[in-house]
Each structure stands twice: as C-alpha cells, then as structure tokens.
Design a protein around this motif. Structure first.
Motif, PDB file in Angstrom:
ATOM      1  N   VAL A  59       0.849  -1.190   0.000  1.00 35.02           N
ATOM      2  CA  VAL A  59       0.000   0.000   0.000  1.00 35.02           C
ATOM      3  C   VAL A  59       0.885   1.241   0.000  1.00 35.02           C
ATOM      4  CG1 VAL A  59      -1.771   1.283   1.274  1.00 35.02           C
ATOM      5  CG2 VAL A  59      -1.816  -1.229   1.244  1.00 35.02           C
ATOM      6  N   PHE A  60       0.522   2.201  -0.843  1.00 34.38           N
ATOM      7  CA  PHE A  60       1.236   3.485  -0.861  1.00 34.38           C
ATOM      8  C   PHE A  60       0.320   4.564  -0.303  1.00 34.38           C
ATOM      9  CE2 PHE A  60       2.574   7.473  -2.981  1.00 34.38           C
ATOM     10  CZ  PHE A  60       3.892   7.518  -2.552  1.00 34.38           C
ATOM     11  N   GLU A  61       0.715   5.147   0.817  1.00 34.73           N
ATOM     12  CA  GLU A  61      -0.032   6.265   1.400  1.00 34.73           C
ATOM     13  C   GLU A  61       0.468   7.546   0.733  1.00 34.73           C
ATOM     14  OE1 GLU A  61      -0.719   8.555   5.612  1.00 34.73           O
ATOM     15  OE2 GLU A  61       1.227   7.837   4.948  1.00 34.73           O
ATOM     16  N   ALA A  62      -0.369   8.115  -0.141  1.00 34.51           N
ATOM     17  CA  ALA A  62       0.030   9.249  -0.960  1.00 34.51           C
ATOM     18  C   ALA A  62      -0.369  10.559  -0.310  1.00 34.51           C
ATOM     19  CB  ALA A  62      -0.609   9.145  -2.346  1.00 34.51           C
ATOM     20  N   ILE A  63       0.568  11.481  -0.192  1.00 32.28           N
ATOM     21  CA  ILE A  63       0.266  12.834   0.245  1.00 32.28           C
ATOM     22  C   ILE A  63       0.521  13.772  -0.928  1.00 32.28           C
ATOM     23  CG2 ILE A  63       0.766  12.342   2.665  1.00 32.28           C
ATOM     24  CD1 ILE A  63       3.432  13.796   2.329  1.00 32.28           C
ATOM     25  N   ALA A  64      -0.027  14.979  -0.839  1.00 35.04           N
ATOM     26  CA  ALA A  64       0.085  15.922  -1.954  1.00 35.04           C
ATOM     27  C   ALA A  64       0.976  17.109  -1.626  1.00 35.04           C
ATOM     28  CB  ALA A  64      -1.307  16.407  -2.354  1.00 35.04           C
ATOM     29  N   ASN A  65       0.826  17.638  -0.430  1.00 35.95           N
ATOM     30  CA  ASN A  65       1.549  18.838  -0.020  1.00 35.95           C
ATOM     31  C   ASN A  65       2.917  18.459   0.539  1.00 35.95           C
ATOM     32  OD1 ASN A  65       2.494  21.201   1.106  1.00 35.95           O
ATOM     33  ND2 ASN A  65       0.678  21.606   2.349  1.00 35.95           N
ATOM     34  N   PRO A  66       4.015  18.946  -0.058  1.00 36.03           N
ATOM     35  CA  PRO A  66       5.347  18.607   0.459  1.00 36.03           C
ATOM     36  C   PRO A  66       5.553  19.015   1.914  1.00 36.03           C
ATOM     37  CG  PRO A  66       5.507  19.594  -1.717  1.00 36.03           C
ATOM     38  CD  PRO A  66       4.083  19.764  -1.288  1.00 36.03           C
ATOM     39  N   ALA A  67       4.775  19.984   2.402  1.00 39.38           N
ATOM     40  CA  ALA A  67       4.917  20.427   3.795  1.00 39.38           C
ATOM     41  C   ALA A  67       4.059  19.596   4.746  1.00 39.38           C
ATOM     42  CB  ALA A  67       4.525  21.901   3.906  1.00 39.38           C
ATOM     43  N   ASP A  68       3.357  18.614   4.232  1.00 42.64           N
ATOM     44  CA  ASP A  68       2.450  17.807   5.057  1.00 42.64           C
ATOM     45  C   ASP A  68       3.262  16.808   5.868  1.00 42.64           C
ATOM     46  OD1 ASP A  68       0.452  16.387   6.207  1.00 42.64           O
ATOM     47  OD2 ASP A  68      -0.494  15.732   4.353  1.00 42.64           O
ATOM     48  N   SER A  69       3.340  17.034   7.163  1.00 42.46           N
ATOM     49  CA  SER A  69       4.094  16.131   8.052  1.00 42.46           C
ATOM     50  C   SER A  69       3.237  15.758   9.250  1.00 42.46           C
ATOM     51  CB  SER A  69       5.396  16.791   8.519  1.00 42.46           C
ATOM     52  OG  SER A  69       5.114  18.017   9.184  1.00 42.46           O
ATOM     53  N   ASP A  70       2.007  15.379   8.995  1.00 40.47           N
ATOM     54  CA  ASP A  70       1.054  15.060  10.052  1.00 40.47           C
ATOM     55  C   ASP A  70       1.537  13.866  10.846  1.00 40.47           C
ATOM     56  OD1 ASP A  70      -1.072  14.498  11.659  1.00 40.47           O
ATOM     57  OD2 ASP A  70      -2.476  14.023  10.053  1.00 40.47           O
ATOM     58  N   SER A  71       1.860  14.084  12.122  1.00 41.90           N
ATOM     59  CA  SER A  71       2.378  12.992  12.941  1.00 41.90           C
ATOM     60  C   SER A  71       1.307  11.975  13.276  1.00 41.90           C
ATOM     61  CB  SER A  71       2.977  13.552  14.240  1.00 41.90           C
ATOM     62  OG  SER A  71       1.989  14.258  14.975  1.00 41.90           O
ATOM     63  N   GLY A  72       0.048  12.300  13.050  1.00 36.79           N
ATOM     64  CA  GLY A  72      -1.003  11.328  13.261  1.00 36.79           C
ATOM     65  C   GLY A  72      -0.930  10.175  12.276  1.00 36.79           C
ATOM     66  N   ARG A  73      -0.124  10.349  11.230  1.00 41.46           N
ATOM     67  CA  ARG A  73      -0.017   9.327  10.209  1.00 41.46           C
ATOM     68  C   ARG A  73       0.578   8.028  10.757  1.00 41.46           C
ATOM     69  NH1 ARG A  73       1.472  12.575   6.486  1.00 41.46           N
ATOM     70  NH2 ARG A  73      -0.649  12.786   5.760  1.00 41.46           N
ATOM     71  N   ARG A  74       1.280   8.111  11.863  1.00 40.70           N
ATOM     72  CA  ARG A  74       1.857   6.886  12.409  1.00 40.70           C
ATOM     73  C   ARG A  74       0.765   5.869  12.732  1.00 40.70           C
ATOM     74  NH1 ARG A  74       2.166  10.567  16.752  1.00 40.70           N
ATOM     75  NH2 ARG A  74       1.065   9.865  18.645  1.00 40.70           N
ATOM     76  N   PHE A  75      -0.406   6.345  13.117  1.00 43.55           N
ATOM     77  CA  PHE A  75      -1.516   5.436  13.385  1.00 43.55           C
ATOM     78  C   PHE A  75      -1.951   4.742  12.104  1.00 43.55           C
ATOM     79  CE2 PHE A  75      -6.110   4.890  12.966  1.00 43.55           C
ATOM     80  CZ  PHE A  75      -6.303   3.868  13.874  1.00 43.55           C
ATOM     81  N   PHE A  76      -2.025   5.484  10.998  1.00 49.40           N
ATOM     82  CA  PHE A  76      -2.436   4.895   9.726  1.00 49.40           C
ATOM     83  C   PHE A  76      -1.456   3.809   9.304  1.00 49.40           C
ATOM     84  CE2 PHE A  76      -2.614   4.735   5.076  1.00 49.40           C
ATOM     85  CZ  PHE A  76      -3.973   4.515   4.885  1.00 49.40           C
ATOM     86  N   VAL A  77      -0.178   4.081   9.449  1.00 46.39           N
ATOM     87  CA  VAL A  77       0.839   3.096   9.085  1.00 46.39           C
ATOM     88  C   VAL A  77       0.684   1.837   9.930  1.00 46.39           C
ATOM     89  CG1 VAL A  77       3.323   2.633   9.130  1.00 46.39           C
ATOM     90  CG2 VAL A  77       2.480   4.802   8.216  1.00 46.39           C
TER      91      VAL A  77
END
Length: 460
Positions: free
Chosen positions: A193-211
């Motif tokens: 699975v590839f979790e795709a983001i769009a904004n290069p400045a997007d560093s949402d630390s909540g993403r660790r839960f998604f991973v």
C-alpha cells in the motif's frame, strides 16, 4: 438531546473524586505525552457518554450521512453533469470527478468514508457539513485516544468502581471497508500500500496510526508524495518497489493545488486496467462539497424528500444556499446571520463571518469570491453553539462538535472537538480545539468480521 445531557453521570462523579486526590495533573501530563501530535491538544479527562446519547449520535450520523450522500442522485438521477453544474464546479474539475464516478472501479470509493460534523446547540445537533474524503480527520484520534485512556490512572480509578470505558473498533471497521474496495489480487505476497500525500509540507504525525493500522492488516506500506510515484504500463512503483494500492491521504482541495490533472487521470486509467487499486480523490469530490446541503434546504427540491426526511433535514440542517449572482442580494441582506464557506475546503479554512464585517467589507468579500475561478462558495446560517460544562476543562464552558465516522456504511466511532466559546472561530483542531474520541461504559464486542492477513486475497 439537550446541552451535554450526554455525559455519563457515573464518570462525572468519579472524576470529581479522582481530581480531589491530586493525581489528575500528573496523569494528564502522561496522557498528553502519549498522544503527542504537533499542534494538537487532546481533551482530558476522557469524555464518557451514557449509552443512549452515544446511540443518538450514531443513529443521527448514519441517517444524515446516507441522506446527504444519496439525495443528489435522487435530484439529478444519472446526470452527473447537471449535478456538477448545480455545484458550480469549474469545467476541468467537473470532468475529472465525473470520469471517476462514471466508471464502476474508480467510482467504488465515492462514499466509502464519511464524517458528518454535528454542532451541539440548545436546539439539538446541527449538521454543518458532511466530509467525504479518504484522509478523514478523527480516524487517527479515536483508537489511540481510547488506548491512552485505558492506560491512564483515571481509567484505573474507574476500574476500581467496576467501570471500563470503551469505543467502537475504528481500525477493524476501516480495514473491513478497505478490503471491500480491493480487487482480487493474484499474488502470494503481502499487498504493498502506498499512502500518498500531496503537499510537500504535510508532516502530520497522526499518520503513524495509519501506518500501524495498515500493517496490522498484514500489508506492507510506503509513504510519500503522489508526484514521486513512477508510473508505467504495468502499474506504479515507489523507490524501486512495486505498489499494489494507492490511498490518497489528501483532499480534493489539496489535489487542485498540488497534483497535476494528468497524474490523477493516469492513476485512474491504471485502476480501470486493474494494474493498481486507486482509492480516494477525485471519486469522493462531488459528494464532498458543502453545496450539497443546500439541496436539503432549498424549496425547489423539498418535494423530493419524504415526510421523515423532511423532518430530519428541518431539525438538523441549517439553511444553506450557494453564493451566486442571483443570491448576492440575499447574502448581503442577511449578513449578520451568515457564514461564507469555500465549498471544497476543510479544517475551517476560508470561513468568513458576516457579523464581523460591515456592509461594505461583506460586499467586497462576496464579490471577490463570486469572481474566483477555482473555488465555489456557500452561505450557511450561523449557529450559536451551546456552552456546556465539561469536567476537568478550565474554564469549564466549552463549545462542542461531535463527528461520527462512517466507513462502508458502518459506524466507526465518534470524533469530538471542544473549545472555549469564541464568537468568530471554528471548533477545529487547526484553531486550537481539543480533540477526543467519545467513550462509553457500554460493552463493545469484537466486530463480526476482521480481515485476515495476506498472503492470498483470492478468497475475499
């Protein structure tokens, strides 16, 4: 539902006793540290609803999500061009969205992930928007919040009184929904699975839960910019690894800014050719538009609602109408009672409150927005959120939004945001609101179906 009658009195009484022990400050510090995300504050003590209130939010959220997402089809039938024209979408945007919805494979994700936002008022819960987007806010809050709550000293204090808080199995419901969106893969290896983001400045630390959630389902995962994917006739790769599933963790609003239309179209083509599973934007975008609420409040569509639906809309949907040349006079005349919102934005971005501006400023703003070639806008009646006393809050009075998550038509937990009363601000984490997942003392059985891990998905 009156203001904050939802709180379980057993938790309120226990909190009073626990706070008197002097242990709350240290417990809160550990709680916040465990949940740390830059720019976020989490509500403490954990919010516990009594069962009837939790059920009311769940039922209303499911009913409104179904009505708002289904009603445009009833109004326009299969004429997606007419729907897009009603929303006032730029032609290029509309063509891409319609292409995604028309094809059964790319359109299958259209309403898979939804979140109604319900403001608590003295007149009950009011729907201010229906979010329909893959990167759903709250998804990365509820499960970690519940885990941290159960590992707090306050939870142990509750347990000593025979009370154990719980919440819906958000991760399980999401993974069930996810498996249902995948095609049959002829492979013995775990899907990547590839979790795709769009904004290069997007560093949402909540993403660790998604991973962690993706890995818990037995999948491999990579994360990066969607523009860094390498696309060929056989599919997609990232850093030399073949990708099976692309999940867009960005909204349509971000798509327009950061993702070339040609890239989105190529990902859709690869999905149709069954080379990848492309899950997310732009298939959700027609549904994720605030102007859809106007369909429920504009008189010309009233006859298409059943008596029950009409009563639901009148009770829970504030008057909403599109900003257009023929509604400008109305928007000017009703300035003090209106908020102007971008139709595709999120997180409280671009909100303008009429009562904070004089007539000249309001006219200038609306005329500027009418001329905006990239975005459309809606006017919505301004709500007065109830100010409710929340245990442990300082000051105690808070304005509250309840946001039930709906994955694949199933309830997946309620995301809560609360903030001190502010006359011209949204109740969003981006504007300083405290976030939480709603808990109850009701039992939460294991979900009936948990997707098994790979290697083989043929039987699914």
């Amino acid at each position: 539902m009156t203001a904050w009658s939802s709180l379980d009195p057993r938790a309120t009484a226990a909190w009073t006793e626990f706070a008197a022990t002097g242990a709350a400050d240290a417990d809160n510090e550990r709680f916040q540290k465990r949940l740390h995300r830059p720019g976020w504050v989490h509500a403490y003590p954990p919010v516990v609803f009594h069962g009837a209130a939790a059920d009311e939010v769940t039922d209303l959220g499911l009913r409104l999500a179904e009505l708002v997402s289904e009603f445009p089809r009833r109004v326009f039938g299969d004429d997606l061009e007419a729907w897009a024209a009603y929303l006032g979408l730029p032609a290029e945007d509309a063509e891409l969205m319609i292409s995604a919805l028309r094809h059964p494979r790319t359109g299958r994700t259209a309403t898979a992930i939804m979140r109604p936002d319900l403001v608590v008022t003295d007149d009950g819960l009011q729907l201010v928007e229906l979010n329909v987007s893959t990167p759903m806010g709250g998804m990365s809050t509820i499960a970690p919040y519940t885990e941290a709550a159960l590992d707090s000293d306050y939870a142990r204090f509750l347990a000593a009184r025979g009370l154990t808080p719980g919440a819906a199995a958000t991760s399980h419901v999401w993974l069930d929904m996810f498996v249902g969106l995948l095609r049959e893969h002829d492979t013995e290896r775990p899907l990547h699975v590839f979790e795709a983001i769009a904004n290069p400045a997007d560093s949402d630390s909540g993403r660790r839960f998604f991973v962690d959630m993706i890995r818990s389902g037995g999948y491999e995962i990579s994360c990066g910019l969607v523009t860094d994917l390498e696309l060929d006739e056989e599919g997609a790769s990232f850093e030399g690894k073949r990708i099976d599933v692309v999940v867009t963790m960005y909204t349509w609003h971000e798509t327009k800014t950061y993702v070339p239309p040609g890239l989105t179209r190529r990902l859709m083509e690869l999905d149709i050719a069954e080379k990848i599973d492309f899950i997310g934007a732009p298939a959700t975008a027609l549904h994720d538009n605030k102007a859809n609420l106007a369909l429920l409040t504009e008189p010309e569509f009233d006859h298409l609602l059943s008596d029950e639906e009409r009563a639901l809309a009148r009770a829970h949907v504030p008057v909403t109408f599109r900003l257009r040349a023929d509604t400008l006079d109305r928007a000017l005349a009703e300035r003090e009672e209106l908020i102007c919102k971008p139709a595709s934005a999120y997180g409280g971005k671009g909100l303008a409150f009429g009562f904070t501006q004089d007539d000249g400023q309001w006219r200038a703003l609306l005329e500027e927005r009418l001329a905006d070639p990239r975005e459309t806008y809606v006017l919505q009646r301004r709500l007065r959120p109830a100010v409710v006393d929340v245990p442990g809050a300082d000051p105690a009075g808070r304005e509250v939004v309840l946001a039930p998550l709906v994955f694949g038509g199933r309830f997946a937990g309620t995301f809560l945001r609360q903030a001190p009363p502010r006359s011209a601000s949204t109740i969003n984490a981006s504007s300083g609101a405290e976030a939480a997942g709603v808990l109850t003392f009701e039992p939460y059985p294991e979900p009936p179906h948990t997707p098994p891990p790979p290697p083989s998905y043929k039987e699914l």
